[in-house]
Design a protein around this motif. Structure first.
Motif, mmCIF file in Angstrom:
data_model
loop_
_atom_site.group_PDB
_atom_site.id
_atom_site.type_symbol
_atom_site.label_atom_id
_atom_site.label_comp_id
_atom_site.label_asym_id
_atom_site.label_seq_id
_atom_site.Cartn_x
_atom_site.Cartn_y
_atom_site.Cartn_z
ATOM 1 N N PRO A 374 0.815 -1.225 0.000
ATOM 2 C CA PRO A 374 0.000 0.000 0.000
ATOM 3 C C PRO A 374 0.845 1.270 0.000
ATOM 4 O O PRO A 374 0.478 2.249 -0.642
ATOM 5 C CB PRO A 374 -0.840 -0.127 1.275
ATOM 6 C CG PRO A 374 -0.243 -1.200 2.077
ATOM 7 C CD PRO A 374 0.464 -2.105 1.133
ATOM 8 N N PHE A 375 1.992 1.243 0.697
ATOM 9 C CA PHE A 375 2.806 2.458 0.735
ATOM 10 C C PHE A 375 3.501 2.709 -0.599
ATOM 11 O O PHE A 375 3.628 3.856 -1.035
ATOM 12 C CB PHE A 375 3.822 2.390 1.876
ATOM 13 C CG PHE A 375 3.244 2.833 3.179
ATOM 14 C CD1 PHE A 375 3.172 4.185 3.491
ATOM 15 C CD2 PHE A 375 2.730 1.924 4.078
ATOM 16 C CE1 PHE A 375 2.604 4.605 4.683
ATOM 17 C CE2 PHE A 375 2.152 2.331 5.263
ATOM 18 C CZ PHE A 375 2.093 3.681 5.568
ATOM 19 N N ASP A 377 2.287 1.918 -3.395
ATOM 20 C CA ASP A 377 1.216 2.407 -4.249
ATOM 21 C C ASP A 377 0.955 3.885 -3.975
ATOM 22 O O ASP A 377 0.846 4.705 -4.885
ATOM 23 C CB ASP A 377 -0.052 1.577 -3.978
ATOM 24 C CG ASP A 377 -1.139 1.839 -4.997
ATOM 25 O OD1 ASP A 377 -0.926 2.672 -5.889
ATOM 26 O OD2 ASP A 377 -2.197 1.202 -4.897
ATOM 27 N N LEU A 378 0.908 4.237 -2.679
ATOM 28 C CA LEU A 378 0.584 5.605 -2.284
ATOM 29 C C LEU A 378 1.690 6.573 -2.694
ATOM 30 O O LEU A 378 1.426 7.635 -3.242
ATOM 31 C CB LEU A 378 0.377 5.663 -0.766
ATOM 32 C CG LEU A 378 0.008 7.036 -0.207
ATOM 33 C CD1 LEU A 378 -1.436 7.344 -0.514
ATOM 34 C CD2 LEU A 378 0.248 7.095 1.286
ATOM 35 N N GLY B 57 0.331 8.361 6.285
ATOM 36 C CA GLY B 57 0.180 7.550 5.075
ATOM 37 C C GLY B 57 -1.176 6.888 5.019
ATOM 38 O O GLY B 57 -1.869 6.944 4.004
ATOM 39 N N MET B 61 -4.279 7.075 2.323
ATOM 40 C CA MET B 61 -4.834 5.886 1.670
ATOM 41 C C MET B 61 -6.349 5.862 1.809
ATOM 42 O O MET B 61 -7.071 5.591 0.850
ATOM 43 C CB MET B 61 -4.262 4.623 2.312
ATOM 44 C CG MET B 61 -2.838 4.327 1.897
ATOM 45 S SD MET B 61 -2.259 2.888 2.797
ATOM 46 C CE MET B 61 -0.516 3.206 2.792
ATOM 47 N N PHE B 70 -7.192 5.470 -4.959
ATOM 48 C CA PHE B 70 -6.298 4.469 -4.361
ATOM 49 C C PHE B 70 -7.035 3.147 -4.339
ATOM 50 O O PHE B 70 -8.120 3.047 -3.773
ATOM 51 C CB PHE B 70 -5.921 4.899 -2.942
ATOM 52 C CG PHE B 70 -5.066 3.913 -2.211
ATOM 53 C CD1 PHE B 70 -3.691 3.895 -2.394
ATOM 54 C CD2 PHE B 70 -5.630 2.997 -1.333
ATOM 55 C CE1 PHE B 70 -2.907 2.981 -1.724
ATOM 56 C CE2 PHE B 70 -4.843 2.088 -0.653
ATOM 57 C CZ PHE B 70 -3.475 2.081 -0.861
ATOM 58 N N PRO B 72 -6.197 -0.761 -3.600
ATOM 59 C CA PRO B 72 -5.225 -1.808 -3.275
ATOM 60 C C PRO B 72 -5.503 -3.111 -3.999
ATOM 61 O O PRO B 72 -4.658 -3.983 -4.049
ATOM 62 C CB PRO B 72 -5.377 -1.966 -1.767
ATOM 63 C CG PRO B 72 -6.752 -1.506 -1.470
ATOM 64 C CD PRO B 72 -7.078 -0.460 -2.488
#
Lengths: 655, 219
Positions: A374-375, A377-378, B57, B61, B70, B72
């Motif tokens: 996820p990080f 991606d972010l 962060g 998200m 976003f 996932p």
């Protein structure tokens, strides 16, 4: 009495009581006001009772099919069997949040009741910290995911539950997991209380340990059950996928295990104090983080949970206050906590530090693998997924030294140890492990064979530890037996838990011998897998209360002798239009014969058949580990001069 | 050798300062590093700083999840940003389609891979039906499925597809880089893949991503 509005009121009452409990506990201890301090535990018990009432009302609404309650209408139906109407209470988001609050409330109630021999200021602070955390979560339940939201007009029938969740595994897995997760709130509260007070000593280590043990046992059971559930209910035939959701439960287990061991050093030697406090905060933080990541939909997981990013912000702020607050306190207060005990690198303390370093490294690796996608991606917009190969190449190199150290560490003495007695104790365990390794390497690949060596080393190392404690063979058998009877339960518990890990590793390594195949059989046809002959006898049908099932009858025989009959099913649930595979497993303790009914086609059946050798050992080992923890928990030393408690607390919380 | 409280007599071994912990020589138990109180405070602040960074962060998200920026669950597809691979497939009941027809259609499309033997596809079905009701064209490709089974599946559970094709050998699906079923691709009027999702579409994804994206592409 069981009107949903009563449940809502009780929940609101719990919020108020929790706030009062938090403020009176911490403010009272600060002012040294005896009456304020005495109020906190009473309020904690009141809060626990309010939550019990609230939860009981929700269970009742599910049982009597009160579809005017939104969560019942959305997740239940009157066609559902009673058992699943009860367990369905926590099978949805609002219900599981209420269960979480209930367990949190029971934990502070347990400290209030069983902590009566704690110094009153300590107890007030601990209960106060618990009250503030409870206040946050009950507020979340009340405002953001209220399980008592009503529907008007109520629908005639509910939407029923996801059939995958209609399983006995669901009845115990989440509550066990929650008991573990939330149980770590007690060491957390003790840690924060110690930081507020600015003092950590041997007594603190002794208070924290039983609660940590209890939470650890529950979490061990929870993870084991979850893995078992995935194995037989989801019908995938695997037991651990390094899925983010699984990792989220493994992380607090790892740091909790480290905490369990470092608390011993605090208790015995008054060393590792700041580290232990940090672990106590970290373990509960990771429990919270895991729940948050799973519930918010941030992690990409095969276990689908209803993602609710709107609620996510509320939980994030709540976690932020709890975790950042406690770590800020840690940054300000911990530097003043000086170690007292002194020891040589080669000593029991040294081994326990090595244990902590290795376990926390594994935790760091797992955390990295879980949080990296996820990080990435972010921050960089890169989509990646981290899978089993990453964990295999990073966790194993850390795990094997840990296994090696586990059987050596228990043989070392405190403060300063010599190597010669250690070798005298473990040489035969090492010898047996090598022999088993030689046998294993002829049958399996190198890594599983190494796993078998590690497994044997842990099991026989644990036996060697007990044998040396009771001077087996150097004393007459009768006196050895007498010593065994007099052995501290904590020592037996440690041996059982260490051996349990060995059994689990043997199961995991042995799974490399498993054979499986997907076959298409018509009735009367047979196939050979893993030395067994599997024959499809017939395909039948049967009706469940809320599903229709096609049943394949598979006869499994070995050398012409019938071993077992497996009846895997495909269940169709008309309300949701979902079909589930009901795997059937026959185990003899050494291997699982496992059959899944894939689909029906042209009068035949597509079957997935497995011969999983050693598979049951994976869960036997988990049970052994939890049993070891319970044995250790029943040690007299933990009850004397410490919160008398934990066994009873666990039992009370489990009920 | 007892340390006075609140003071550290010696630097810790963990920081690689020479302490010579020879045999029989004791060293302070816990790794308590740092000489000055400031350095210790800084060291002990590492956890809180890390958590603050991680929390920030997570906040972004969550915001991204809500805005649909976003995701996932979107596994990368090498096709995103590229034209679809050439293929030509027979139909399930009638017709079938090829890449040429997709280019010829000259409008944004949703391409969905499904199979009658796939449980998540069945769960996805109502979402696709919802998209169809909004007038979004979905072209379906049955992956490794016999024609009778796919046909029975469509008539039993409802047909959300404007056009269907069957890839029973699964060869075209390899060119698409399929990792499993269901998988969904959104392509623009030029036949370029703009979005990809492995796994079932959820109602949230449909309303947050698919619908707005199709609207934008149609303008």
């Amino acid at each position: 009495m069981f009107n949903p509005e009563v449940g809502n009121f009780a929940l609101a009452l719990a919020v108020v009581l929790a706030i009062a409990q938090g403020v009176m506990g911490i403010w009272g201890a600060h002012r040294r006001d005896a009456s304020l301090m005495a109020a906190a535990p009473a309020l904690a018990i009141g809060q626990a009772i309010a939550l019990i009432v609230s939860f009981a009302v929700l269970v009742h609404a599910n049982v009597v099919n009160d579809f005017s309650v939104k969560v019942v209408a959305e997740n239940s139906s009157s066609m559902k069997p009673l058992f699943y109407r009860i367990t369905g209470t926590w099978g949805n988001h609002p219900g599981s949040v209420l269960l979480w609050c209930l367990v949190l409330g029971l934990c502070s109630g347990a400290v209030a009741i069983f902590g009566s021999n704690l110094p009153s200021a300590v107890r007030a602070r601990v209960v106060g910290v618990q009250g503030l955390s409870s206040a946050g979560f009950t507020l979340f339940a009340l405002l953001s995911s209220n399980p008592f939201t009503r529907l008007w007009p109520p629908p005639m029938q509910g939407m029923d539950m996801n059939p995958l969740l209609q399983d006995p595994g669901l009845a115990i897995h989440p509550p066990m997991l929650y008991l573990g997760y939330v149980g770590f709130s007690v060491p957390f509260a003790f840690a924060v209380a110690a930081l507020i007070e600015g003092r950590v000593d041997a007594a603190w280590g002794r208070w924290v340990r039983p609660w940590t043990l209890a939470a650890w046992c529950a979490l061990t059971c929870g993870i084991t059950l979850g893995s078992w559930w995935a194995y037989y209910d989801l019908g995938w035939g695997g037991f651990w996928y390094w899925d983010p959701v699984e990792n989220a439960s493994l992380l607090p287990w790892l740091t909790g295990t480290a905490l369990l061991h470092s608390a011993i050093v605090v208790e015995k030697r008054e060393a590792l104090k700041t580290w232990t406090v940090l672990l106590a905060i970290g373990t509960f933080s990771l429990s919270l983080l895991g729940t948050f990541l799973v519930r918010s939909g941030i992690l990409n997981s095969v276990h689908s949970f209803a993602a609710a990013p709107n609620r996510g912000v509320f939980i994030l702020v709540l976690l932020g206050i709890l975790i950042v607050g406690s770590l800020l306190l840690f940054a300000l207060r911990a530097p003043a906590l000086a170690p007292v005990g002194i020891f040589a690198p080669l000593s029991r303390e040294g081994a326990l530090i090595l244990n902590n370093i290795l376990i926390c490294s594994i935790a760091a690796v797992v955390l990295t693998g879980t949080a990296y996608p996820p990080f990435a991606d972010l921050l960089a917009g890169i989509k990646i997924s981290v899978g089993p190969p990453f964990y295999a190449s990073t966790v194993f190199p850390l795990a094997f030294p840990l296994f090696l150290a586990m059987s050596l560490g228990t043989a070392l003495s405190w403060k300063r140890a010599a190597l010669a007695p250690v070798f005298r104790q473990v040489w035969w365990a090492a010898l047996i492990s090598v022999v088993i390794g030689l046998f294993a390497v002829m049958r399996m690949r190198a890594l599983p064979a190494l796993g078998m060596v590690a497994a044997a080393w842990l099991v026989f190392g644990a036996l060697a530890d007990v044998a040396s404690r009771i001077s087996l063979f150097s004393l007459p058998p009768r006196r050895s037996l007498a010593r065994l009877m007099g052995l501290r339960r904590a020592a037996i518990g440690a041996a059982v838990a260490h051996a349990g890990l060995g059994v689990t590793i043997a199961g995991v390594a042995g799974m490399s011998l498993a054979a499986s195949a997907v076959v298409f059989l018509k009735p009367g046809q047979s196939t050979n897998i893993g030395g067994y002959t599997w024959t499809l006898k017939s395909i039948g049908e049967h009706d469940g209360s809320n599903y229709k099932a096609a049943v394949a009858t598979v006869l499994v025989s070995h050398n012409g002798r019938l071993v077992t009959t497996l009846t895997p099913e495909r269940r169709q649930f008309p309300i949701q239009g979902i079909t589930t595979d009901e795997a059937k497993i026959q185990t003899n303790g050494l291997r699982d014969l496992y059959a899944v009914f894939g689909e029906e086609r042209d009068g035949g059946a597509v079957l997935r058949l497995h011969d999983n050798r050693f598979a049951p050992w994976i869960w036997f080992g988990g049970a052994f580990m939890a049993l070891g923890g319970l044995l250790s928990l029943s040690d007299r030393r933990l009850r004397v001069g410490a919160p008398r408690p934990a066994a009873a607390a666990l039992a009370a919380a489990a009920r | 050798m007892k340390n006075p409280p609140n003071r550290v007599a010696r630097p810790a071994p963990a920081r690689a300062v020479p302490v010579r912990p020879g045999p029989g020589r004791a060293v302070p138990g816990a790794p308590v590093p740092g000489r000055s109180p400031l350095r210790r405070t800084l060291l002990y602040s590492i956890p809180v700083v890390t958590v603050l960074a991680a929390g920030t962060g997570f906040y972004f998200m969550l915001r991204g999840l809500r805005r649909g920026t976003f995701n996932p669950h979107g596994v990368p597809s090498p096709l995103v940003g590229h034209r679809i691979p050439p293929f030509s497939l027979p139909g399930i009941n009638a017709g079938g389609f090829s890449s040429t027809e997709i280019f010829a259609a000259h409008r944004p499309l949703v391409i969905n891979f499904f199979a009658s033997w796939c449980l998540p596809c069945r769960e996805e079905e109502p979402v696709l039906m919802g998209l169809r009701a909004q007038g979004i064209p979905i072209w379906g490709i049955a992956y490794k499925d016999t024609v009778p089974a796919a046909s029975a599946y469509l008539s039993k559970f409802g047909n959300p597809y404007a056009r269907t094709a069957s890839d029973e050998p699964g060869r075209a699906s390899i060119d698409w880089g399929l990792t499993g079923v269901p998988e969904t691709f959104i392509i623009n009027s030029e036949g370029v893949v703009v979005w990809h999702m492995a796994g079932p579409l959820t109602p949230e994804l449909a309303t947050r991503v698919v619908e707005p994206m199709m609207q934008k592409l149609n303008q």
